[in-house]
Design a protein around this motif. Structure first.
Motif, mmCIF file in Angstrom:
data_model
loop_
_atom_site.group_PDB
_atom_site.id
_atom_site.type_symbol
_atom_site.label_atom_id
_atom_site.label_comp_id
_atom_site.label_asym_id
_atom_site.label_seq_id
_atom_site.Cartn_x
_atom_site.Cartn_y
_atom_site.Cartn_z
ATOM 1 N N LEU A 214 0.620 -1.132 0.240
ATOM 2 C CA LEU A 214 0.068 0.195 -0.158
ATOM 3 C C LEU A 214 0.836 1.226 -0.015
ATOM 4 O O LEU A 214 0.528 2.342 -0.784
ATOM 5 N N GLY A 215 1.943 1.343 0.861
ATOM 6 C CA GLY A 215 2.660 2.452 1.009
ATOM 7 C C GLY A 215 3.442 2.968 -0.317
ATOM 8 O O GLY A 215 3.418 4.265 -0.750
ATOM 9 N N VAL A 216 4.000 1.977 -0.794
ATOM 10 C CA VAL A 216 4.936 2.330 -2.094
ATOM 11 C C VAL A 216 4.176 2.912 -3.197
ATOM 12 O O VAL A 216 4.764 3.806 -3.803
ATOM 13 N N PRO A 217 3.130 2.521 -3.655
ATOM 14 C CA PRO A 217 2.354 2.988 -4.675
ATOM 15 C C PRO A 217 1.477 4.353 -4.231
ATOM 16 O O PRO A 217 1.575 5.372 -5.044
ATOM 17 N N MET A 218 1.470 4.669 -2.756
ATOM 18 C CA MET A 218 0.928 5.714 -2.570
ATOM 19 C C MET A 218 1.969 6.813 -2.614
ATOM 20 O O MET A 218 1.698 8.089 -2.816
ATOM 21 N N ARG A 219 3.047 6.364 -2.137
ATOM 22 C CA ARG A 219 4.089 7.437 -2.352
ATOM 23 C C ARG A 219 4.338 7.795 -3.838
ATOM 24 O O ARG A 219 4.567 8.981 -4.023
#
Length: 341
Positions: A214-219
């Protein structure tokens, strides 16, 4: 449109009900109107000085038609909002942006991460959030936005920032819980050889994989949002989006750090376990040698043939027994000297 009432400080209870459709408008940046009828949404949006937030919970076909009729959203964007488990992304359509982001429920266990998907339609003076089930982060964001005071005059940018920042902040308590559990498990694994902690660590590792997914794509989404030219947000809004982007960088860094710590703890435990296994194998080897030595001597001496050594002497048996103990003692002494026991 009715005359806007004076600005009233709103307090939103944590256990407030979550209707399927909830429309709130900031009229001319000075007053808040709640529970706007869906039929009047387009009238509020027509005035560029107004700001409308429509929250849609558990959307169906009727809500999909409303979004297309009142806002003119592209059918592909509406279709994505109706189907869950979308990857975090941002798509640009004519007149609006479609974004997929995720929040985490409060009080969740680090072993059981249940992300809550929120789809955002961002227009020049409106925000539509679509989700399944209640999302506490959105309720908190509503309270923050309505207490924004003068910052509410900065338009859609401040509203989008408030919603996304509140959603992203839900990751920090989970990461703190994971960090504490990994540190505690690392100490217990190395000190007490507590193998029962391994299944727990494997669950934490799976949770970290979920958070990273979740975190990497949102970044990347926010990085793209900051790089591209935006006509929907005012120039001063960029600093708010940059703040959310910084939070995402911290989250991704924390996830990577915890993954490395978890891998290090697991590798250290496996190394200690391997060393202990080697020590156990050495001990078993010495015991096997001793048993084989005693068995060989007494087995040979007790065979049924004539002229057995020492059999015709008075103290022959005791000499053989003493020699056997001497051989066993020598083997044990050598093992202790080499620290095999």
């Amino acid at each position: 449109m009715p005359t806007p009432p004076p600005m009233v400080e709103a307090s939103v209870a944590a256990d407030a009900p979550h209707p399927k459709l909830r429309a709130i408008a900031c009229v001319s940046g000075v007053s808040i109107e709640r529970d706007i009828p869906c039929a009047d949404i387009s009238e509020y949006i027509r005035d560029r000085d107004n700001l409308v937030w429509l929250d849609v919970q558990d959307p169906g076909e009727e809500e999909a038609e409303l979004l297309q009729e009142e806002f003119g959203f592209h059918p592909l964007a509406v279709e994505d909002a109706l189907h869950a488990d979308q990857r975090p992304k941002i798509d640009e359509y004519k007149g609006f942006l479609f974004m997929v982001a995720y929040a985490l429920p409060p009080g969740g266990h680090p072993h059981e991460i249940e992300p809550q998907e929120v789809d955002l339609f961002i227009g020049r003076n409106y925000l539509v959030t679509v989700h399944r089930g209640p999302v506490p982060a959105l309720q908190d964001a509503l309270g923050r936005w309505m207490r924004g005071g003068e910052m509410m005059r900065e338009g859609i940018g401040f509203l989008v920032y408030t919603v996304l920042d509140t959603m992203i902040d839900t990751y920090f308590p989970v990461l703190e819980s994971i960090e504490e559990e990994v540190e505690e498990a690392e100490l217990r694994l190395l000190a007490d050889n507590d193998a029962g902690r391994m299944p727990s660590l494997l669950k934490v590792k799976r949770s970290l994989v979920t958070l990273r997914r979740l975190g990497v794509p949102m970044r990347d989404v926010f990085g793209s949002l900051l790089r591209r030219e935006q006509t929907l947000f005012q120039p001063q809004t960029r600093i708010y989006l940059q703040d959310v982007y910084d939070h995402l960088l911290r989250i991704v860094d924390a996830i990577e750090t915890e993954r490395e710590m978890l891998s290090s703890a697991t590798d250290a435990y496996l190394a200690v376990l391997s060393n202990r296994l080697n020590a156990t194998m050495k001990t078993l080897t010495i015991i096997t040698i001793i048993v084989a030595l005693v068995g060989a001597i007494f087995g040979a001496w007790g065979m049924n043939f004539e002229n057995i050594p020492f059999s015709d002497q008075q103290y022959g048996f005791w000499v053989l027994l003493g020699g056997t103990f001497a051989a066993v003692g020598t083997a044990v002494w050598l093992a202790l000297r080499r620290r095999w026991l």
